[in-house]
Design an enzyme around this catalytic site. Structure first.
Site, PDB file in Angstrom:
ATOM      1  N   ALA A 101       1.023  -1.186   0.170  1.00 51.18           N
ATOM      2  CA  ALA A 101      -0.384   0.345  -0.046  1.00 51.18           C
ATOM      3  C   ALA A 101       0.844   1.189   0.115  1.00 51.18           C
ATOM      4  O   ALA A 101       1.877   0.841   0.400  1.00 51.18           O
ATOM      5  CB  ALA A 101      -0.743  -0.156   1.032  1.00 51.18           C
ATOM      6  N   CYS A 102       0.595   2.415  -0.450  1.00 52.25           N
ATOM      7  CA  CYS A 102       1.604   3.518  -0.445  1.00 52.25           C
ATOM      8  C   CYS A 102       1.817   3.727   0.981  1.00 52.25           C
ATOM      9  O   CYS A 102       1.146   3.477   1.895  1.00 52.25           O
ATOM     10  CB  CYS A 102       0.829   4.692  -0.894  1.00 52.25           C
ATOM     11  SG  CYS A 102      -0.949   5.841  -0.458  1.00 52.25           S
ATOM     12  N   LEU A 103       2.938   4.428   1.067  1.00 55.28           N
ATOM     13  CA  LEU A 103       3.571   5.128   2.724  1.00 55.28           C
ATOM     14  C   LEU A 103       2.394   5.944   3.227  1.00 55.28           C
ATOM     15  O   LEU A 103       2.562   5.939   4.060  1.00 55.28           O
ATOM     16  CB  LEU A 103       4.702   5.668   1.862  1.00 55.28           C
ATOM     17  CG  LEU A 103       6.064   4.709   1.704  1.00 55.28           C
ATOM     18  CD1 LEU A 103       7.043   5.221   1.229  1.00 55.28           C
ATOM     19  CD2 LEU A 103       6.370   3.431   2.224  1.00 55.28           C
TER      20      LEU A 103
END
Length: 279
Positions: A178-180
């Site tokens: 998942a995106c940071l």
């Protein structure tokens, strides 16, 4: 050998691609988008497929490198969509629906790149299981007319992994990503420094042998999530000492291990009972 149900879903997925003509694939290099790109390439041919990868402070650099390597391997055209999401107030301030604004930005850019290449159909790797969590970004994807063939063909995450293994893709067993920005609690401002710190912390844990991991950044506290099966190994192996030392070097004042373990979207747990709970 592929079971009958997965075979039917795979045939439906391939049939969908034959109706598209040519496609642009939002390609993160993760489990879902890698399968999507592979099937697109196999069905349509490399010349009719464009992979587009978002490059920003929200995306681990290693993911971009892996995406580039896969496209070279498959002979697929590949472009990077360079973005600066932290310039946008509705993203940087991190409201509970931040993902909506971020997805509007990302997929708007991807659609622009696809359009410049004369491609109408932009695809993403959403699968059936992605409907089970709070995902405001899905609204933005729908608004922009992005197609989700895996979901339309009925693929669950388990199906995606099974077909990936059947096709010999290295991502078949790759941990979910998942995106940071998903490591920063809602309401806490997102900064480049916080994202870099989280990325470095997770990279250190990967190097220590823990692949499915999240380091949630609560101001100066790092909350580490590991699968329950890895928690014992983490403690028994003495990893906590070196991990705590390294994360403090990165700027965290406190380092904790979440006893509930890794779970997708744990930061959404605070939304229960709010206006966002049912969205």
């Amino acid at each position: 050998m592929m079971d009958e149900i997965l075979q039917r879903k795979t045939e439906k997925l391939k049939a969908l691609f034959t109706t598209y003509g040519q496609v642009a694939v939002a390609f993160s290099g993760g489990v879902d988008s890698t399968l999507l790109l592979k099937v697109a390439r196999d069905v349509l041919g490399a010349e009719r497929v464009l992979a587009i990868t978002a490059e920003s402070a929200f995306v681990p650099a290693a993911d971009v490198r892996e995406a580039q390597a896969f496209c070279r391997q498959e002979g697929v055209r590949h472009e990077l969509a360079v973005l600066e999401p932290l310039l946008y107030y509705d993203v940087r301030t991190n409201p509970a629906d931040r993902c909506y604004f971020c997805k509007r930005l990302v997929f708007g850019k991807l659609r622009e790149i696809a359009g410049s290449a004369g491609i109408v159909h932009l695809l993403d790797g959403t699968n059936v299981d992605d409907q089970g969590d709070y995902r405001p970004g899905a609204k933005a994807v729908k608004e922009l007319g992005v197609l989700s063939p895996l979901k339309e063909a009925g693929f669950t995450k388990a199906d995606v992994r099974a077909l990936s293994a059947e096709l010999g893709l290295r991502t078949a067993a790759k941990p979910s990503a998942a995106c940071l920005a998903s490591r920063i609690p809602y309401g806490e401002e997102i900064t480049a420094n916080k994202l870099e710190r989280v990325e470095a912390a997770e990279n250190f844990l990967h190097e220590s042998g823990f692949w499915q991991v999240r380091v949630r950044s609560h101001h100066d506290l790092a909350r580490i999530e590991l699968p329950p099966a890895d928690i014992t190994a983490f403690i028994a192996g003495g990893h906590y000492e070196q991990v705590a030392h390294r994360l403090k070097e990165l700027g965290f004042a406190y380092v904790t291990l979440d006893l509930e373990g890794y779970r997708t979207g744990s930061l959404n747990e605070v939304l229960k009972g709010t206006e966002y709970a049912q969205k």
